[in-house]
Design a protein around this motif. Structure first.
Motif, PDB file in Angstrom:
ATOM      1  N   UNK A   1       0.814  -1.214   0.000  1.00 27.64           N
ATOM      2  CA  UNK A   1       0.000   0.000   0.000  1.00 27.64           C
ATOM      3  C   UNK A   1       0.851   1.269   0.000  1.00 27.64           C
ATOM      4  N   UNK A   2       2.002   1.208   0.620  1.00 30.50           N
ATOM      5  CA  UNK A   2       2.869   2.387   0.659  1.00 30.50           C
ATOM      6  C   UNK A   2       3.373   2.759  -0.734  1.00 30.50           C
ATOM      7  N   UNK A   3       3.501   1.746  -1.581  1.00 28.29           N
ATOM      8  CA  UNK A   3       3.995   1.976  -2.943  1.00 28.29           C
ATOM      9  C   UNK A   3       2.879   1.924  -3.978  1.00 28.29           C
ATOM     10  N   UNK A   4       1.648   1.681  -3.538  1.00 25.79           N
ATOM     11  CA  UNK A   4       0.521   1.526  -4.472  1.00 25.79           C
ATOM     12  C   UNK A   4       0.860   0.529  -5.572  1.00 25.79           C
ATOM     13  N   UNK A   5       1.416  -0.571  -5.157  1.00 24.60           N
ATOM     14  CA  UNK A   5       1.857  -1.591  -6.106  1.00 24.60           C
ATOM     15  C   UNK A   5       1.198  -2.921  -5.782  1.00 24.60           C
ATOM     16  N   UNK A   6       0.781  -3.611  -6.827  1.00 31.24           N
ATOM     17  CA  UNK A   6       0.190  -4.936  -6.681  1.00 31.24           C
ATOM     18  C   UNK A   6       1.082  -5.944  -7.388  1.00 31.24           C
TER      19      UNK A   6
END
Length: 115
Positions: free
Chosen positions: A73-78
């Motif tokens: 979530x901190x990097x908005x990465x999945x």
């Protein structure tokens, strides 16, 4: 507006593994659901896996036990970790992200599994 940058994918032999990633960026974005869809020519598009901001996950039955979706979530990465790949997993995989206002699709990345 949300921009999505996808990476990963490629050609792998049956039984192999691949990892997809997708980073979302944009001004003051608030990412909720992050997901991967896939589509093979001649087949309908299907939801492969999705993950909420709280970490709840859902998978299509055909990938349960083989694929794992996760997010930072901190990097908005999945991320989509794909193991024990099968030829029928061959498709273009699309990252899809929902924020408070809209749904955004990535450009897609090809995954090809050879038998």
């Amino acid at each position: 507006q949300v921009q999505l940058v996808e990476s990963g994918g490629g050609l792998v032999q049956s039984g192999g593994s691949l990892r997809l990633s997708c980073a979302a960026s944009g001004k003051a974005i608030s990412v909720n659901i992050m997901a991967y869809y896939r589509q093979d020519p001649g087949k309908r598009r299907e939801l492969v896996a999705r993950i909420t901001s709280g970490g709840s996950t859902n998978y299509v039955d055909s990938v349960k036990g083989r694929f794992t979706i996760s997010r930072d979530n901190a990097k908005n990465t999945v991320y989509l970790e794909m193991n024990s790949l099968k030829p029928e997993d061959t498709a273009v995989y699309y990252c899809v992200v929902n924020d408070d206002y809209a749904q955004y699709w990535g450009q897609g990345t090809q995954v090809t599994v050879s038998s």
